[in-house]
Design an enzyme around this catalytic site. Structure first.
Site, PDB file in Angstrom:
ATOM      1  N   ASN A  10       0.862  -1.181   0.000  1.00 56.78           N
ATOM      2  CA  ASN A  10       0.000   0.000   0.000  1.00 56.78           C
ATOM      3  C   ASN A  10       0.904   1.238   0.000  1.00 56.78           C
ATOM      4  OD1 ASN A  10      -1.845   2.020   0.417  1.00 56.78           O
ATOM      5  ND2 ASN A  10      -2.352   1.443   2.523  1.00 56.78           N
ATOM      6  N   LYS A  12       0.059   4.243  -0.407  1.00 62.00           N
ATOM      7  CA  LYS A  12      -0.613   5.452   0.094  1.00 62.00           C
ATOM      8  C   LYS A  12      -0.351   6.609  -0.882  1.00 62.00           C
ATOM      9  CE  LYS A  12       0.020   3.568   4.658  1.00 62.00           C
ATOM     10  NZ  LYS A  12      -0.165   3.725   6.087  1.00 62.00           N
ATOM     11  N   HIS A  92      -9.753   1.211   4.681  1.00 60.37           N
ATOM     12  CA  HIS A  92      -8.498   1.483   5.397  1.00 60.37           C
ATOM     13  C   HIS A  92      -8.772   2.491   6.512  1.00 60.37           C
ATOM     14  CE1 HIS A  92      -4.424   2.692   6.298  1.00 60.37           C
ATOM     15  NE2 HIS A  92      -4.016   1.599   5.662  1.00 60.37           N
ATOM     16  N   GLU A  94      -7.162   4.911   7.553  1.00 65.09           N
ATOM     17  CA  GLU A  94      -6.894   6.318   7.211  1.00 65.09           C
ATOM     18  C   GLU A  94      -8.096   6.931   6.492  1.00 65.09           C
ATOM     19  OE1 GLU A  94      -3.117   5.730   5.236  1.00 65.09           O
ATOM     20  OE2 GLU A  94      -2.199   5.236   7.166  1.00 65.09           O
ATOM     21  N   GLU A 151      -5.788  -4.760  10.659  1.00 60.32           N
ATOM     22  CA  GLU A 151      -4.761  -3.747  10.902  1.00 60.32           C
ATOM     23  C   GLU A 151      -5.102  -2.984  12.188  1.00 60.32           C
ATOM     24  OE1 GLU A 151      -2.778  -2.456   7.033  1.00 60.32           O
ATOM     25  OE2 GLU A 151      -4.689  -1.430   7.036  1.00 60.32           O
ATOM     26  N   GLY A 157       2.086   2.333  10.814  1.00 54.36           N
ATOM     27  CA  GLY A 157       3.097   3.382  10.679  1.00 54.36           C
ATOM     28  C   GLY A 157       3.796   3.770  11.970  1.00 54.36           C
ATOM     29  N   SER A 187       2.923  -2.019  10.524  1.00 55.29           N
ATOM     30  CA  SER A 187       4.368  -2.039  10.764  1.00 55.29           C
ATOM     31  C   SER A 187       5.025  -3.385  10.430  1.00 55.29           C
ATOM     32  CB  SER A 187       4.682  -1.630  12.209  1.00 55.29           C
ATOM     33  OG  SER A 187       4.269  -0.297  12.443  1.00 55.29           O
TER      34      SER A 187
HETATM   35  C1  PEP Z   1      -1.144   0.256   6.032  1.00 56.58           C
HETATM   36  O1  PEP Z   1      -1.309   1.468   5.997  1.00 56.58           O
HETATM   37  O2  PEP Z   1      -1.958  -0.492   5.480  1.00 56.58           O
HETATM   38  C2  PEP Z   1       0.019  -0.241   6.743  1.00 56.58           C
HETATM   39  C3  PEP Z   1       0.033  -1.505   7.073  1.00 56.58           C
HETATM   40  O3  PEP Z   1       1.017   0.656   6.992  1.00 56.58           O
HETATM   41  P1  PEP Z   1       2.442   0.360   7.697  1.00 56.58           P
HETATM   42  O4  PEP Z   1       2.957  -0.933   7.146  1.00 56.58           O
HETATM   43  O5  PEP Z   1       3.285   1.537   7.328  1.00 56.58           O
HETATM   44  O6  PEP Z   1       2.165   0.258   9.166  1.00 56.58           O
END
Ligand code: PEP
Length: 224
Positions: A10, A12, A92, A94, A151, A157, A187
């Protein structure tokens, strides 16, 4: 239901056309050489989709729930399909944070299914929230979806992850509730990918930050 472990990038709101082209070329070479067993999916910003070609699947990071019309700035699932996307990430955190409701996300999933685009449906609790009640509520809306991405919002992040035992038991809880394959996101990186992806109930990884560099993304793929 998918049959392969799935590793999705992803991106982003990151990446330039030049970065997208070189990432795609290197990923394509890596996949041809290493022949990973996993399904590899790259989800860049929409305008980079047509810069990325190779032996991997592509996905969008969102779509609109209507097929066309006066929706300035939006992209339909059919448009993603026309841009060779097999997948779309929906729900997601976000985007939920920007105000997307579960009802809207479910409508988007229905539109994606109608367009023949597979849905990676993101769910996750925020720090301090009760895992079981948040997840159970979010799963009520996981109707037209192909794979769940669990998640924990506090892990995205941040460099923090739940323990391996927690990841495995939470994935089992989700799998038992909906019968779908469950990816882990939050992460994931080259250092923890091997342990997380070896867990019995983990069916894939959704990778944000660590998918922006080709070397860390390919290390994650190799770790499986
Ligand atoms: C995500 O935004 O789907 C995600 C898993 O981000 P990160 O790996 O940076 O935590």
């Amino acid at each position: 239901m998918l049959d392969k472990f799935i590793i999705a990038a992803n991106w982003k709101m990151n990446g330039t056309p030049a970065e997208a082209r070189s990432f795609a070329a290197e990923l394509d070479e890596f996949i041809r050489e290493v022949q990973p067993q996993s399904e590899i999916v790259v989800c860049p910003p929409y305008i980079l989709l047509n810069e990325m070609h190779g032996s991997f699947k592509k996905g969008g990071q969102n779509c609109h729930h209507e097929t066309s019309g006066a929706f300035t700035g939006e992209i339909s699932a059919k448009m993603l399909k026309n841009a060779a996307c097999e997948y779309v990430i929906l729900g997601h955190s976000e985007r939920r944070e920007m105000g997307e409701s579960s009802e809207l996300i479910a409508k988007k999933a229905q539109a994606a299914k109608a367009a023949g685009v597979k849905v990676i449906f993101c769910i996750g609790e925020k720090e301090g929230e009760d895992f079981e009640s948040v997840i159970s509520e979010q799963l009520n809306f996981a109707v037209d979806v192909d794979v769940i991405a669990y998640e924990p919002v506090w892990a995205i992040g941040t460099g923090k992850t739940p323990s391996l035992e927690e990841i495995n038991s939470r994935h089992k809880f989700i799998k038992d509730k909906c019968g779908l394959q469950v990816m882990y996101g939050g992460s994931a990186n080259p250092d923890n990918a091997k342990d997380i992806s070896a867990l019995q109930n983990v069916g894939g990884l959704l990778v944000g930050g660590a998918s922006l560099s080709i070397s860390s993304f390919t290390s994650i793929i190799e770790a499986k």
